[in-house]
Design a protein around this motif. Structure first.
Motif, PDB file in Angstrom:
ATOM      1  N   ASN A 480       0.854  -1.178   0.000  1.00 56.28           N
ATOM      2  CA  ASN A 480       0.000   0.000   0.000  1.00 56.28           C
ATOM      3  C   ASN A 480       0.890   1.227   0.000  1.00 56.28           C
ATOM      4  O   ASN A 480       1.933   1.263   0.633  1.00 56.28           O
ATOM      5  N   THR A 481       0.522   2.186  -0.758  1.00 57.61           N
ATOM      6  CA  THR A 481       1.391   3.342  -0.911  1.00 57.61           C
ATOM      7  C   THR A 481       0.799   4.608  -0.314  1.00 57.61           C
ATOM      8  O   THR A 481       1.492   5.602  -0.168  1.00 57.61           O
ATOM      9  N   ASP A 482      -0.497   4.550   0.037  1.00 62.32           N
ATOM     10  CA  ASP A 482      -1.146   5.780   0.491  1.00 62.32           C
ATOM     11  C   ASP A 482      -1.011   5.982   1.984  1.00 62.32           C
ATOM     12  O   ASP A 482      -1.530   6.930   2.530  1.00 62.32           O
ATOM     13  N   ASN A 483      -0.305   5.094   2.671  1.00 60.54           N
ATOM     14  CA  ASN A 483      -0.255   5.195   4.119  1.00 60.54           C
ATOM     15  C   ASN A 483       1.172   5.312   4.638  1.00 60.54           C
ATOM     16  O   ASN A 483       1.477   4.925   5.743  1.00 60.54           O
ATOM     17  N   HIS A 484       2.047   5.828   3.807  1.00 58.51           N
ATOM     18  CA  HIS A 484       3.435   5.948   4.243  1.00 58.51           C
ATOM     19  C   HIS A 484       3.589   7.038   5.282  1.00 58.51           C
ATOM     20  O   HIS A 484       2.795   7.967   5.347  1.00 58.51           O
ATOM     21  N   ILE A 485       4.636   6.888   6.062  1.00 57.66           N
ATOM     22  CA  ILE A 485       4.969   7.940   7.007  1.00 57.66           C
ATOM     23  C   ILE A 485       5.510   9.120   6.199  1.00 57.66           C
ATOM     24  O   ILE A 485       6.410   8.941   5.381  1.00 57.66           O
ATOM     25  N   PRO A 486       4.966  10.302   6.378  1.00 56.70           N
ATOM     26  CA  PRO A 486       5.364  11.434   5.541  1.00 56.70           C
ATOM     27  C   PRO A 486       6.832  11.795   5.726  1.00 56.70           C
ATOM     28  O   PRO A 486       7.457  11.444   6.724  1.00 56.70           O
ATOM     29  N   GLU A 487       7.353  12.480   4.716  1.00 54.72           N
ATOM     30  CA  GLU A 487       8.771  12.850   4.722  1.00 54.72           C
ATOM     31  C   GLU A 487       9.146  13.618   5.977  1.00 54.72           C
ATOM     32  O   GLU A 487      10.117  13.328   6.632  1.00 54.72           O
ATOM     33  N   ARG A 488       8.339  14.614   6.278  1.00 54.15           N
ATOM     34  CA  ARG A 488       8.661  15.447   7.432  1.00 54.15           C
ATOM     35  C   ARG A 488       7.537  15.378   8.455  1.00 54.15           C
ATOM     36  O   ARG A 488       6.448  15.877   8.221  1.00 54.15           O
ATOM     37  N   THR A 489       7.839  14.717   9.557  1.00 53.42           N
ATOM     38  CA  THR A 489       6.922  14.811  10.686  1.00 53.42           C
ATOM     39  C   THR A 489       7.757  15.268  11.863  1.00 53.42           C
ATOM     40  O   THR A 489       8.974  15.041  11.879  1.00 53.42           O
ATOM     41  N   PRO A 490       7.126  15.890  12.828  1.00 52.49           N
ATOM     42  CA  PRO A 490       7.922  16.391  13.972  1.00 52.49           C
ATOM     43  C   PRO A 490       8.648  15.272  14.696  1.00 52.49           C
ATOM     44  O   PRO A 490       9.696  15.507  15.290  1.00 52.49           O
ATOM     45  N   ASN A 491       8.088  14.030  14.658  1.00 56.56           N
ATOM     46  CA  ASN A 491       8.703  12.954  15.420  1.00 56.56           C
ATOM     47  C   ASN A 491       9.417  11.957  14.522  1.00 56.56           C
ATOM     48  O   ASN A 491       9.620  10.819  14.891  1.00 56.56           O
ATOM     49  N   GLY A 492       9.759  12.371  13.309  1.00 51.73           N
ATOM     50  CA  GLY A 492      10.354  11.442  12.358  1.00 51.73           C
ATOM     51  C   GLY A 492      11.758  11.012  12.754  1.00 51.73           C
ATOM     52  O   GLY A 492      12.483  11.717  13.453  1.00 51.73           O
ATOM     53  N   ILE A 493      12.143   9.820  12.296  1.00 50.56           N
ATOM     54  CA  ILE A 493      13.464   9.291  12.588  1.00 50.56           C
ATOM     55  C   ILE A 493      13.765   8.252  11.527  1.00 50.56           C
ATOM     56  O   ILE A 493      12.856   7.626  10.989  1.00 50.56           O
ATOM     57  N   LEU A 494      15.020   8.077  11.195  1.00 49.53           N
ATOM     58  CA  LEU A 494      15.386   7.053  10.223  1.00 49.53           C
ATOM     59  C   LEU A 494      15.794   5.791  10.986  1.00 49.53           C
ATOM     60  O   LEU A 494      16.707   5.814  11.796  1.00 49.53           O
ATOM     61  N   LEU A 495      15.086   4.712  10.724  1.00 51.20           N
ATOM     62  CA  LEU A 495      15.349   3.473  11.435  1.00 51.20           C
ATOM     63  C   LEU A 495      16.078   2.509  10.515  1.00 51.20           C
ATOM     64  O   LEU A 495      15.963   2.613   9.318  1.00 51.20           O
ATOM     65  N   PRO A 496      16.772   1.519  11.030  1.00 50.68           N
ATOM     66  CA  PRO A 496      16.960   1.159  12.434  1.00 50.68           C
ATOM     67  C   PRO A 496      18.060   1.939  13.132  1.00 50.68           C
ATOM     68  O   PRO A 496      18.198   1.819  14.342  1.00 50.68           O
TER      69      PRO A 496
END
Lengths: 505, 159
Positions: A480-496
């Motif tokens: 599914n492609t419509d539910n990705h975590i947006p590029e910029r969110t205040p709590n974003g982080i690159l995992l792992p």
């Protein structure tokens, strides 16, 4: 052909007795502990009687355990009082493992493990059998294997590398020693030591040696004496856990094949586990408290159906690996898992909840202990450390999802990073307590199948909306492609986050 | 994506919970009784016994009068062709999502209290966990069970 019922080699009764001891070690320890308190019943009698009893069970089990090959069906009949008939047909058998422990090797025998398809089926095992017979059973059950799971298997023996052999990974000696010296099996070793000590303590304190030591030591206080004893206990426990890990994970070898991975380990007691890829439910990387600062982690996987005696499906995929090499290992073993993705952290207002939940119980306990037992002031260091612990838990909590995968990262004591394919998720839950509702936070949890039971992964105190979005991500099975975590969110982080992003891109 | 249509439990389940709570929570009174037998009831012990007994009695009354109603009011379930969605909890709210392709088996259960009020529970088992929809009308429960197992079979074909 073996069309008549046969028994195993008699040594199976002994190995069965040892198996019972190993399976119930905690119960036995408790019994010994209790038994040692009673004066009327000598300690050695407890041990001797207990072992004789187990041996009788072992012999009875051996006597009542029969097997035969009936065409392409293996028929196992077992059970002392309740007879159990187990029929294993060729097309149901998924994995056959031939291994040997100390007992088996002394008598030139092998152990045969058979796992069938089906998530909850327990494996069947023949404990002691000659190599020739094991290979024959293996040949009959496996050879003209027509199912799609093994299309081009021309191998007669499971040990020979097949044509689909892809890669072999070993644990270097240096890492084995680091794994052994940082293994967390302290606690078990300590409890064993405590039991042993409670037995021999009267002997020691009456002996002349003890009095000699007392007289030689410089005048000491009680606290110092206790300190020395505790220190020695810890050193002993560490030594025990060091050598037990060394023996368990010595000769570690991970073989990656097209359809399955094979893990073999052990110095005296050799263990071999075969895990077909379609059994893998989740994979998680654990960075222990001591190992994390050294830059090391261990990798585990959850497998459905493979149950050990305890019924858990947790298997050590790799006992110790440098943090920088984890992604490489995962890429080698599970190339179809998406490893890196954008994730979410708990918002800043969750920090106080993390710290409170860690510090509050510890502070209260410390306070009570301090008040009632009149302990040293130093004990108040514990609540201080718990503040740090809460902050670490907050820092390490994160959640992410990709096209077909979820990532849960959290910390109890060690930091755990788990990868779960969406199609392996058995259920997804979000929790909200009264306070979380007020703060618009929620905790998310998912279950995967593992062994006979399940295993859960949880991240606490995320934004409530993110929890709902996780549910939607699980709901849409597959791409599914419509539910990705947006590029910029205040709590974003690159995992792992095992490698700094600079190196990855 | 539209919110799935949620259903409530049968109101009769309130009665069942009232009865079962009134019996099971009564056992908490064993705490002050046991305390009194062990320490006696003089001085500060008496205060402890009175306070704990009062707290337990209040809890007991609440668990009969109020909690079953709130619990019923907060329970919602929804079943469609893709998933089962459960919401429940008074202070501690839980929302559970079970993809139907993961459902291993469904069955209906009936204890003596449930039988008296002509209700049934539906239990949904996956390879890892078991979930329950407590207190549906007996006929409805059977229909829900059939519906889930039909959907589960369909969902399995998809994967």
């Amino acid at each position: 052909m073996m069309s008549e019922f046969e028994r195993q080699h008699p040594v199976a009764s002994v190995s069965r007795a040892f198996g019972l001891i190993r399976g119930n070690i905690v119960t036995i320890l408790v019994f010994l502990f209790v038994g040692a308190q009673s004066e009327s019943f000598p300690f050695l009698w407890w041990i001797g009687g207990g072992f004789a009893f187990l041996l009788i069970i072992g012999v009875a089990n051996w006597w009542r355990f029969q097997y035969k090959m009936d065409g392409d069906t293996l028929h196992i009949r077992s059970g002392i009082f309740v007879r159990k008939d187990l029929y294993l047909t060729k097309d149901r058998v998924q994995v056959i493992d031939i291994s040997s422990g100390i007992m088996q090797r002394l008598f030139g025998l092998v152990r045969l493990d058979i796992q069938t398809a089906g998530a909850t089926s327990r494996q069947a095992a023949i404990d002691a059998i000659t190599n020739v017979k094991a290979l024959e059973i293996n040949r009959i059950l496996r050879d003209s294997h027509t199912s799609s799971s093994e299309p081009d298997s021309g191998s007669k023996i499971a040990d020979i590398p097949d044509s689909d052999f892809l890669k072999e990974l070993k644990l270097p000696l240096k890492e084995l020693f680091i794994a052994a010296s940082t293994s967390g099996s302290f606690g078990i070793a300590l409890s064993v030591l405590a039991t042993v000590f409670s037995q021999i303590e009267p002997l020691i304190s009456e002996s002349e040696l003890f009095e000699y030591i007392i007289s030689v030591l410089p005048s000491q206080t009680d606290t110092m004496m206790i300190g020395i004893i505790v220190f020695m206990f810890i050193v002993f426990a560490w030594l025990i856990s060091f050598f037990s890990t060394l023996l368990t994970y010595g000769n570690f070898k991970l073989v990656v094949k097209e359809k399955e991975i094979i893990i073999s380990r052990g110095i005296f007691e050799k263990k071999r586990v075969t895990i077909p890829y379609n059994r893998i439910q989740a994979i998680h990387v654990s960075e222990g408290l001591i190992r994390q600062p050294l830059g090391y982690a261990s990798v585990h996987l959850e497998s459905a159906g493979y149950g050990d005696e305890k019924g858990t499906g947790s298997i050590v995929l790799f006992p110790l690996i440098r943090r920088a090499n984890i992604l490489q290992l995962l890429n080698d073993v599970l190339p179809d898992y998406q490893k890196e993705m954008k994730g979410l952290k708990p918002p800043g207002r969750a920090l106080r909840r993390y710290i409170f939940k860690s510090a509050f119980p510890i502070t209260v306990t410390t306070g009570a202990l301090y008040w009632f037992l009149g302990l040293n002031l130093w004990i108040w260091l514990l609540p201080m450390v718990s503040l740090l612990w809460g902050w670490l838990k907050y820092r390490d909590a994160a959640l992410a999802w990709g096209d077909d995968i979820l990532l849960f990262r959290s910390r109890k004591l060690s930091k755990s990073t788990a990868y779960i394919k969406k199609k392996r998720v058995q259920d997804a839950l979000i929790y909200q307590s009264l306070i979380q509702r007020y703060r618009n936070l929620c905790s998310v949890q998912i279950h995967v199948a593992s062994g006979d039971r399940g295993k859960s992964f949880m991240v606490e105190d995320l934004e409530y909306e993110e929890g709902i979005r996780l549910l939607n991500a699980v709901r849409k099975n597959g791409i599914n492609t419509d539910n990705h975590i947006p590029e910029r969110t205040p709590n974003g982080i690159l995992l792992p986050g095992w490698v700094s992003p600079v190196n990855t891109f | 994506m539209s919110e799935p249509s949620f259903h409530k439990l049968a109101p009769g389940v309130i009665r069942v919970w009232q009865w079962s709570n009134s019996i099971s929570n009564l056992f908490f009174l064993a705490i002050p009784v046991g305390y009194a037998l062990f320490f006696g009831y003089i001085g500060s012990h008496l205060w402890f016994i009175i306070c704990s007994a009062l707290i337990i009695l209040t809890y007991w009354l609440l668990s009969i009068v109020w909690v079953p109603f709130l619990s019923w009011k907060n329970w919602r379930y929804s079943i469609n062709q893709k998933e089962i969605d459960l919401k429940h909890g008074i202070l501690f709210k839980t929302r559970t999502l079970i993809p139907l392709s993961r459902v291993q088996h469904v069955d209906t259960r009936q204890g003596p209290l449930f039988r008296h009020y002509k209700l049934s529970s539906v239990t949904i088992s996956t390879a890892a966990t078991t979930h329950e929809i407590p207190g549906l009308d007996r006929v409805l429960a059977d229909r829900v069970r059939k519906q889930i197992s039909t959907y589960a079979r369909l969902a399995e074909d998809d994967v």
